[in-house]
Scaffold this motif. Structure first.
Motif, PDB file in Angstrom:
ATOM      1  N   ILE A 512       0.846  -1.191   0.000  1.00  0.00           N
ATOM      2  CA  ILE A 512       0.000   0.000   0.000  1.00  0.00           C
ATOM      3  C   ILE A 512       0.883   1.244   0.000  1.00  0.00           C
ATOM      4  CG2 ILE A 512      -1.703   1.334   1.289  1.00  0.00           C
ATOM      5  CD1 ILE A 512      -2.743  -1.307   2.419  1.00  0.00           C
ATOM      6  N   THR A 513       0.715   2.099  -0.984  1.00  0.00           N
ATOM      7  CA  THR A 513       1.471   3.349  -1.060  1.00  0.00           C
ATOM      8  C   THR A 513       0.519   4.497  -1.383  1.00  0.00           C
ATOM      9  OG1 THR A 513       1.948   2.979  -3.414  1.00  0.00           O
ATOM     10  CG2 THR A 513       3.598   2.236  -1.821  1.00  0.00           C
ATOM     11  N   LEU A 514       0.834   5.654  -0.848  1.00  0.00           N
ATOM     12  CA  LEU A 514       0.026   6.828  -1.148  1.00  0.00           C
ATOM     13  C   LEU A 514       0.303   7.281  -2.579  1.00  0.00           C
ATOM     14  CD1 LEU A 514       0.535   8.830   2.164  1.00  0.00           C
ATOM     15  CD2 LEU A 514      -1.485   7.518   1.475  1.00  0.00           C
ATOM     16  N   PRO A 515      -0.731   7.693  -3.300  1.00  0.00           N
ATOM     17  CA  PRO A 515      -0.516   8.129  -4.684  1.00  0.00           C
ATOM     18  C   PRO A 515       0.383   9.359  -4.736  1.00  0.00           C
ATOM     19  CG  PRO A 515      -2.741   8.677  -3.937  1.00  0.00           C
ATOM     20  CD  PRO A 515      -2.139   7.809  -2.885  1.00  0.00           C
ATOM     21  N   LYS A 516       1.295   9.346  -5.690  1.00  0.00           N
ATOM     22  CA  LYS A 516       2.211  10.472  -5.862  1.00  0.00           C
ATOM     23  C   LYS A 516       1.527  11.577  -6.669  1.00  0.00           C
ATOM     24  CE  LYS A 516       6.052   8.339  -4.278  1.00  0.00           C
ATOM     25  NZ  LYS A 516       5.537   7.010  -4.026  1.00  0.00           N
ATOM     26  N   LYS A 517       1.870  12.823  -6.353  1.00  0.00           N
ATOM     27  CA  LYS A 517       1.363  13.937  -7.142  1.00  0.00           C
ATOM     28  C   LYS A 517       2.038  13.908  -8.511  1.00  0.00           C
ATOM     29  CE  LYS A 517       0.862  18.952  -7.309  1.00  0.00           C
ATOM     30  NZ  LYS A 517       1.126  20.250  -6.644  1.00  0.00           N
ATOM     31  N   THR A 518       1.260  14.094  -9.565  1.00  0.00           N
ATOM     32  CA  THR A 518       1.814  14.043 -10.924  1.00  0.00           C
ATOM     33  C   THR A 518       1.547  15.355 -11.661  1.00  0.00           C
ATOM     34  OG1 THR A 518      -0.210  13.044 -11.812  1.00  0.00           O
ATOM     35  CG2 THR A 518       1.534  11.548 -11.067  1.00  0.00           C
ATOM     36  N   VAL A 519       2.414  15.646 -12.636  1.00  0.00           N
ATOM     37  CA  VAL A 519       2.252  16.800 -13.516  1.00  0.00           C
ATOM     38  C   VAL A 519       2.595  16.352 -14.934  1.00  0.00           C
ATOM     39  CG1 VAL A 519       2.819  18.482 -11.714  1.00  0.00           C
ATOM     40  CG2 VAL A 519       4.639  17.563 -13.164  1.00  0.00           C
ATOM     41  N   THR A 520       2.153  17.116 -15.924  1.00  0.00           N
ATOM     42  CA  THR A 520       2.566  16.856 -17.308  1.00  0.00           C
ATOM     43  C   THR A 520       3.534  17.952 -17.727  1.00  0.00           C
ATOM     44  OG1 THR A 520       0.635  18.061 -18.142  1.00  0.00           O
ATOM     45  CG2 THR A 520       0.450  15.657 -17.932  1.00  0.00           C
ATOM     46  N   PHE A 521       4.557  17.525 -18.453  1.00  0.00           N
ATOM     47  CA  PHE A 521       5.592  18.482 -18.857  1.00  0.00           C
ATOM     48  C   PHE A 521       6.345  17.891 -20.041  1.00  0.00           C
ATOM     49  CE2 PHE A 521      10.026  19.998 -18.558  1.00  0.00           C
ATOM     50  CZ  PHE A 521       9.808  21.375 -18.667  1.00  0.00           C
ATOM     51  N   GLY A 522       6.487  18.677 -21.114  1.00  0.00           N
ATOM     52  CA  GLY A 522       7.217  18.227 -22.290  1.00  0.00           C
ATOM     53  C   GLY A 522       6.447  17.194 -23.100  1.00  0.00           C
ATOM     54  N   GLU A 523       7.002  16.813 -24.232  1.00  0.00           N
ATOM     55  CA  GLU A 523       6.371  15.832 -25.109  1.00  0.00           C
ATOM     56  C   GLU A 523       7.398  14.833 -25.626  1.00  0.00           C
ATOM     57  OE1 GLU A 523       4.220  17.522 -28.333  1.00  0.00           O
ATOM     58  OE2 GLU A 523       2.600  18.305 -27.085  1.00  0.00           O
ATOM     59  N   LEU A 524       6.889  13.636 -25.936  1.00  0.00           N
ATOM     60  CA  LEU A 524       7.712  12.593 -26.552  1.00  0.00           C
ATOM     61  C   LEU A 524       6.819  11.811 -27.506  1.00  0.00           C
ATOM     62  CD1 LEU A 524      10.520  11.195 -26.589  1.00  0.00           C
ATOM     63  CD2 LEU A 524       9.611   9.608 -24.875  1.00  0.00           C
ATOM     64  N   PHE A 525       7.237  11.695 -28.746  1.00  0.00           N
ATOM     65  CA  PHE A 525       6.453  11.019 -29.785  1.00  0.00           C
ATOM     66  C   PHE A 525       5.060  11.638 -29.919  1.00  0.00           C
ATOM     67  CE2 PHE A 525       9.144   7.457 -28.037  1.00  0.00           C
ATOM     68  CZ  PHE A 525      10.128   7.579 -29.008  1.00  0.00           C
ATOM     69  N   GLY A 526       5.017  12.949 -29.742  1.00  0.00           N
ATOM     70  CA  GLY A 526       3.768  13.676 -29.930  1.00  0.00           C
ATOM     71  C   GLY A 526       2.802  13.594 -28.767  1.00  0.00           C
ATOM     72  N   LYS A 527       3.199  12.974 -27.672  1.00  0.00           N
ATOM     73  CA  LYS A 527       2.313  12.843 -26.517  1.00  0.00           C
ATOM     74  C   LYS A 527       2.943  13.522 -25.302  1.00  0.00           C
ATOM     75  CE  LYS A 527       0.305   8.415 -27.979  1.00  0.00           C
ATOM     76  NZ  LYS A 527       0.079   6.994 -27.602  1.00  0.00           N
TER      77      LYS A 527
END
Length: 697
Positions: A512-527
């Motif tokens: 059991i682990t607490l969910p990590k905070k995530t962000v989006t940054f940059g692109e790779l292969f158009g995603k």
């Protein structure tokens, strides 16, 4: 009468069939498809030299499993070759062990096979030795299955499946294709357990004699087993209670005495160099390694404080790695002539907190059955097999089998329970049945074994090669776990289901682990790329690690040096090609400490030793402050050791740390959360790591 005969036939045929299946599965694990075994970590040399065997090819044998060797024989004819196969190399400093009997027998088997097949008589294939070990394991299985032959079918099926799943796991069987002492230790221990069960059921003198023979082989398989084997031998004399006839009792005592004499002879034959090396490890890679006051520790042991500079070193380093010369007569008199294993044991008794810390480290290193420092492929260095490794993977997943606090609490509770049982036994000994008294003695041996096998690696060898030295402890834990599962099988169905569900829930709790905070940054292969936020800094920047691997590639073609690696070049080049100009401006160049292999130490900006390997995330940075390093500044890099505990793990990925014993291995985070090492030409995932300025609202 017919029913009785049918019952007898079933009770005999089922154990035999089960043993045959164990043999076949063991053979298939080792030889079906790619042949697998364990590579040399340096321990083979003394075994090969003593037994007049050498590698068939002179190419590098570390990290690759080798099957073919060459025997040094007088091969004028088959008979002279067999005679010379039993000769021991007298030029080597011999230590006494029944392990050599197994090797010599395998040499004879090779010679006979070579003569029949018209091959050169000096050809040696390690598979013949594996055949001996497989046969011993199959025999132990036959005896255990015979013990349960009259039990209910669900018990018989349960014991059979458990044996196949746990004790035929590749983690155990890979040792059979090696010159280590562990396979003899493993098979002789399983035979001891099996024969002990059979004596409980139907005590006879031949079974008792076989038990003590197995005990001698167990004691000599690894010389660290001698102390425990003597305890077992002394307690095993109590087998006399099983029968009242004088012949049986006299036979038991005589067999025990002969066994004890031979075990003591094993101890007296231990060469000085072996005792000295292990004592060195226990002190300088044990007691003083992480000590804040190594000078005071040495003074307490009666050793000159000037040798505190050796803290953190081990006995098998190159001579120029030591800060002082340890080969001098002065060092011998000042250290080896003064410190004994008993001194080390008393030191830990006086410092229980220090002992607890070392035991915690040892338990954490018992996660893997097979040592994670050696390879098992004949072609690819440090490639691990997946053949019949279900239990190896499950026991790592369960975690509670090697969670220090849980294991220690369980050991204490089991010990207290046995103390209570022994008090009751003393009080009611006149009314106790013979079988119950025997069972109490057997459980005492098991509990003593758990503690001794946990303590001995630390006292006798410190943290050196600790994962490999925890093999017997791991084996005992698995036996205890199996006994627990068998006990569940014997309980009513509803109770069994509840206990199984509870075990699964307990294992799941560790994941059991607490969910990590995530962000989006940059692109790779158009995603867009999703990142985990590892840390936020006071200057408004934050450290990000890509949520998933952004690529899969070898570390490099030539070196494990991060500064010149293909991975670094790709991350700071092609990987950033789809990032916008604004994204690039947000990236903050990061200066990281990059460890160096021993061969690259001339590039070091600091440090005075190689970064010794440890695969547990909590201790992977161990001694990192004083290891060889330089600083490298990057926009993007792979995860450093300092953030290993902060990252979710779904697939293997490279980390910024070479395997410092050579230039062609580097470390990676495995799917199970341990940091292992592999050849730099093998392909692993890339978890991109970078530091960015947070956008203003």
């Amino acid at each position: 009468m017919i029913k009785k005969n049918n019952s007898i036939i079933r009770s005999r045929i089922f154990p035999f069939i089960g043993a045959v299946i164990v043999f076949v599965i063991s053979f298939c694990v080792l030889y079906l498809g790619d042949n697998v075994g364990l590579s040399d970590n340096g321990d083979f040399r003394r075994v090969l030299l003593t037994n007049n065997i050498e590698y068939k090819n002179s190419d590098n044998h570390y990290y690759l499993f080798k099957q073919d060797y060459k025997m040094l024989l007088d091969d004028k004819n088959v008979f002279s070759a067999i005679h010379s196969a039993w000769q021991t190399n007298k030029e080597e400093e011999i230590y006494k062990t029944p392990h050599f009997l197994i090797i010599k027998l395998s040499k004879v088997m090779n010679i006979i096979s070579n003569a029949i097949a018209k091959r050169p008589l000096d050809t040696y294939h390690i598979g013949y030795m594996a055949f001996i070990y497989i046969s011993m394991l199959a025999f132990a299985a036959w005896v255990i299955f015979t013990f349960f032959a009259e039990s209910k079918k669900r018990v018989q099926i349960g014991v059979f499946l458990l044996f196949i799943f746990i004790f035929c796991d590749a983690g155990y069987l890979l040792y059979f294709n090696s010159f280590y002492g562990e396979p003899l230790q493993y098979t002789s221990l399983m035979m001891l357990v099996a024969l002990g069960m059979l004596i409980y059921k139907r005590p006879t003198l031949p079974k008792v004699i076989a038990f003590f023979i197995a005990l001698y082989f167990f004691a000599g398989s690894k010389l660290a087993n001698i102390a425990y084997s003597l305890v077992v031998a002394l307690l095993a004399i109590l087998i006399v209670i099983m029968r009242k006839d004088r012949l049986f009792r006299a036979g038991v005592i005589l067999a025990a005495v002969v066994c004890i004499i031979n075990i003591i002879s094993l101890y007296t034959a231990i060469p000085d160099w072996m005792d000295n090396d292990t004592t060195y490890q226990s002190v300088f890679l044990g007691i003083t390694k992480n000590s804040d006051t190594p000078e005071a520790d040495l003074k307490e042991l009666g050793v000159d404080e000037k040798y505190a500079v050796l803290a953190g070193t081990h006995a098998y380093m190159d001579e120029d790695e030591y800060p002082i010369d340890i080969k001098t007569e002065e060092f011998k008199k000042d250290f080896y002539d003064k410190v004994t294993k008993m001194d080390i044991a008393f030191f830990y008794i006086k410092h229980p907190v220090r002992l607890l810390r070392e035991l915690t480290h040892a338990i954490e290193n018992s996660a893997y059955i097979r040592p994670p420092v050696v390879g098992n492929s004949t072609e690819i260095p440090m490639e691990f097999t997946d053949k019949w490794s279900g239990w190896s993977k499950l026991r790592v997943w369960l975690k509670f089998l090697y969670e220090p606090w849980l294991v220690l609490v369980a050991f204490v509770l089991i010990t207290l329970y046995m103390v209570f049982i022994n008090i009751l036994y003393v009080h009611n000994h006149k009314t106790e049945s013979v079988q119950r008294r025997y069972m109490i003695y057997a459980l005492n041996i098991l509990v003593l074994g758990l503690w001794i096998n946990l303590l001995m690696p630390i006292i006798c060898n410190g943290e050196a090669d600790i994962a490999k030295h925890m093999f017997l402890f791991t084996n005992c834990i698995d036996i205890l776990f199996t006994l627990g599962v068998v006990s569940i099988i014997l309980t009513p169905f509803k109770t069994a289901v509840k206990l199984i569900v509870s075990s699964v829930v307990l294992g799941g709790m560790f994941h059991i682990t607490l969910p990590k905070k995530t962000v989006t940054f940059g692109e790779l292969f158009g995603k867009p790329i999703k990142w985990e936020v590892v840390e936020k800094y006071d200057d408004g920047t934050m450290l990000l690690v890509s949520k998933e691997c952004v690529a899969y590639m070898p570390y490099d073609d030539e070196s494990n040096l991060w500064e010149t690696s293909d991975v670094r070049e790709w991350l700071n080049g092609d990987f950033l090609s789809e990032f916008s100009a604004q994204d690039i401006q947000q990236i903050v160049p990061t200066k990281n400490k990059s460890f160096l292999s021993y061969e690259e130490r001339d590039k070091a900006e600091g440090g005075n030793h190689a970064h010794y390997w440890n695969f547990t995330p909590r201790l992977v940075y161990d001694m990192g402050e004083t290891a060889y390093y330089n600083y490298v500044t990057d926009n993007v890099f792979v995860p450093t050791l300092s953030i290993m505990d902060e990252i979710d793990v779904d697939e293997p990925y490279w980390v910024m740390c070479p395997y410092t014993s050579n230039t062609y291995m580097s470390r990676f985070m495995n799917t199970d959360g341990f940091i292992l090492h592999t050849d730099i030409k093998n392909e692993k995932g890339i978890r991109a790591t970078l530091r960015i300025k947070q956008k203003e609202d």
